[in-house]
Design a protein around this motif. Sequence first.
Motif, PDB file in Angstrom:
ATOM      1  N   THR A  19       0.839  -1.207   0.000  1.00  0.00           N
ATOM      2  CA  THR A  19       0.000   0.000   0.000  1.00  0.00           C
ATOM      3  C   THR A  19       0.867   1.247   0.000  1.00  0.00           C
ATOM      4  N   ALA A  20       1.912   1.257   0.806  1.00  0.00           N
ATOM      5  CA  ALA A  20       2.795   2.423   0.844  1.00  0.00           C
ATOM      6  C   ALA A  20       3.484   2.630  -0.498  1.00  0.00           C
ATOM      7  N   THR A  21       3.923   1.540  -1.134  1.00  0.00           N
ATOM      8  CA  THR A  21       4.583   1.651  -2.441  1.00  0.00           C
ATOM      9  C   THR A  21       3.626   2.215  -3.487  1.00  0.00           C
ATOM     10  N   ILE A  22       2.399   1.714  -3.516  1.00  0.00           N
ATOM     11  CA  ILE A  22       1.426   2.187  -4.511  1.00  0.00           C
ATOM     12  C   ILE A  22       1.068   3.649  -4.250  1.00  0.00           C
ATOM     13  N   LEU A  23       0.868   4.016  -2.986  1.00  0.00           N
ATOM     14  CA  LEU A  23       0.548   5.415  -2.673  1.00  0.00           C
ATOM     15  C   LEU A  23       1.702   6.339  -3.057  1.00  0.00           C
ATOM     16  N   PHE A  24       2.936   5.918  -2.777  1.00  0.00           N
ATOM     17  CA  PHE A  24       4.088   6.725  -3.163  1.00  0.00           C
ATOM     18  C   PHE A  24       4.165   6.851  -4.683  1.00  0.00           C
ATOM     19  N   GLY A  61       1.314   9.094  -5.869  1.00  0.00           N
ATOM     20  CA  GLY A  61       1.578  10.466  -5.420  1.00  0.00           C
ATOM     21  C   GLY A  61       2.734  11.100  -6.175  1.00  0.00           C
ATOM     22  N   TRP A  62       3.802  10.357  -6.393  1.00  0.00           N
ATOM     23  CA  TRP A  62       4.959  10.893  -7.121  1.00  0.00           C
ATOM     24  C   TRP A  62       4.578  11.264  -8.543  1.00  0.00           C
ATOM     25  N   ASN A  63       3.828  10.372  -9.205  1.00  0.00           N
ATOM     26  CA  ASN A  63       3.498  10.610 -10.609  1.00  0.00           C
ATOM     27  C   ASN A  63       2.368  11.618 -10.799  1.00  0.00           C
ATOM     28  N   ILE A  64       1.721  12.035  -9.723  1.00  0.00           N
ATOM     29  CA  ILE A  64       0.721  13.107  -9.834  1.00  0.00           C
ATOM     30  C   ILE A  64       1.328  14.435  -9.408  1.00  0.00           C
ATOM     31  N   PHE A  65       2.058  14.460  -8.280  1.00  0.00           N
ATOM     32  CA  PHE A  65       2.494  15.716  -7.706  1.00  0.00           C
ATOM     33  C   PHE A  65       3.936  16.108  -8.026  1.00  0.00           C
ATOM     34  N   ALA A  66       4.730  15.215  -8.542  1.00  0.00           N
ATOM     35  CA  ALA A  66       6.126  15.543  -8.863  1.00  0.00           C
ATOM     36  C   ALA A  66       6.174  16.440 -10.090  1.00  0.00           C
ATOM     37  N   PRO A  67       7.280  17.174 -10.273  1.00  0.00           N
ATOM     38  CA  PRO A  67       7.407  17.988 -11.486  1.00  0.00           C
ATOM     39  C   PRO A  67       7.306  17.103 -12.733  1.00  0.00           C
ATOM     40  N   GLU A  68       6.846  17.698 -13.797  1.00  0.00           N
ATOM     41  CA  GLU A  68       6.582  16.971 -15.053  1.00  0.00           C
ATOM     42  C   GLU A  68       7.808  16.203 -15.548  1.00  0.00           C
ATOM     43  N   LEU A  73      10.178  14.822 -13.805  1.00  0.00           N
ATOM     44  CA  LEU A  73      10.578  13.711 -12.929  1.00  0.00           C
ATOM     45  C   LEU A  73       9.555  12.579 -12.897  1.00  0.00           C
ATOM     46  N   ARG A  74       8.402  12.770 -13.521  1.00  0.00           N
ATOM     47  CA  ARG A  74       7.390  11.718 -13.536  1.00  0.00           C
ATOM     48  C   ARG A  74       7.823  10.605 -14.496  1.00  0.00           C
ATOM     49  N   PHE A  75       7.660   9.358 -14.072  1.00  0.00           N
ATOM     50  CA  PHE A  75       8.045   8.239 -14.939  1.00  0.00           C
ATOM     51  C   PHE A  75       6.846   7.404 -15.374  1.00  0.00           C
ATOM     52  N   ASP A  76       5.634   7.672 -14.825  1.00  0.00           N
ATOM     53  CA  ASP A  76       4.434   6.937 -15.210  1.00  0.00           C
ATOM     54  C   ASP A  76       3.263   7.910 -15.161  1.00  0.00           C
ATOM     55  N   GLN A  77       2.716   8.254 -16.310  1.00  0.00           N
ATOM     56  CA  GLN A  77       1.646   9.246 -16.384  1.00  0.00           C
ATOM     57  C   GLN A  77       0.325   8.668 -15.891  1.00  0.00           C
ATOM     58  N   TYR A  78      -0.721   9.493 -15.916  1.00  0.00           N
ATOM     59  CA  TYR A  78      -1.985   9.215 -15.242  1.00  0.00           C
ATOM     60  C   TYR A  78      -2.579   7.818 -15.418  1.00  0.00           C
ATOM     61  N   PRO A  79      -2.681   7.209 -16.542  1.00  0.00           N
ATOM     62  CA  PRO A  79      -3.323   5.877 -16.494  1.00  0.00           C
ATOM     63  C   PRO A  79      -2.489   4.856 -15.715  1.00  0.00           C
ATOM     64  N   PHE A  80      -1.244   5.242 -15.348  1.00  0.00           N
ATOM     65  CA  PHE A  80      -0.362   4.398 -14.544  1.00  0.00           C
ATOM     66  C   PHE A  80      -0.214   2.993 -15.150  1.00  0.00           C
ATOM     67  N   ILE A  81       0.145   2.948 -16.402  1.00  0.00           N
ATOM     68  CA  ILE A  81       0.292   1.679 -17.126  1.00  0.00           C
ATOM     69  C   ILE A  81       1.477   0.880 -16.572  1.00  0.00           C
ATOM     70  N   PHE A  82       2.558   1.582 -16.254  1.00  0.00           N
ATOM     71  CA  PHE A  82       3.730   0.879 -15.718  1.00  0.00           C
ATOM     72  C   PHE A  82       3.419   0.279 -14.348  1.00  0.00           C
ATOM     73  N   LEU A  83       2.622   0.978 -13.517  1.00  0.00           N
ATOM     74  CA  LEU A  83       2.205   0.452 -12.217  1.00  0.00           C
ATOM     75  C   LEU A  83       1.340  -0.786 -12.416  1.00  0.00           C
ATOM     76  N   THR A  84       0.431  -0.722 -13.368  1.00  0.00           N
ATOM     77  CA  THR A  84      -0.417  -1.883 -13.668  1.00  0.00           C
ATOM     78  C   THR A  84       0.431  -3.071 -14.111  1.00  0.00           C
ATOM     79  N   LEU A  85       1.430  -2.806 -14.962  1.00  0.00           N
ATOM     80  CA  LEU A  85       2.321  -3.868 -15.419  1.00  0.00           C
ATOM     81  C   LEU A  85       3.110  -4.461 -14.249  1.00  0.00           C
TER      82      LEU A  85
END
Length: 197
Positions: free
Chosen positions: A83-88, A91-98, A100-112
Amino acid sequence: MPRDDRDDRRTGRSRQDGRSGRSDDRRSEERRLTRPAAGRLDVPRELRRTLVRRRAYDADAFGRLSERIARFLGTGQFLVYMTATILFWVGWNIFAPESLRFDQYPFIFLTLALSLQASYAAPLILLAQNRQEARDRVQYERDRDVDARTRADMEFLAREMASLRMSVGEVATRDFLRSELRSLLADLDKDREDDRV
């Protein structure tokens, strides 16, 4: 030279020798038994020495590792870490500067990553369950053997107790002896009185 003599020389037999082919059969059997083990299936092969030693492979190492992983996957600690990993991640991919983001909104890499984790977790859990089932089967067999032995011992003890009860039933008790002695004493007293009269 006749053909029979040639055959006898080849086999090592002579016509004058009265022995049968038993000694030759015995020699051929000894040769067969003492030939190198490479051609025989009933003798284990000798270990060959190699220049480079092979590492010994432990067949249960992967099973033990899978059990450890499966045990960890079933804990609350794993759920908290996940849960902590997913929240981080979110949160990183929404609130970090553009940049530094490595996975945009649909979070495809997280799903993978989650599907990859699930695809490895399921077989590991099944492997751990199979190993546990094998251990439970062995334990069940041991328990059944112990139960059978205990039951046989209890039946033996029950038979022994029954035989002891039967034996004790045939043994004269103290009260029975006293009553018999009293009746004998009474008979003796009666006989004495009859003798006096």
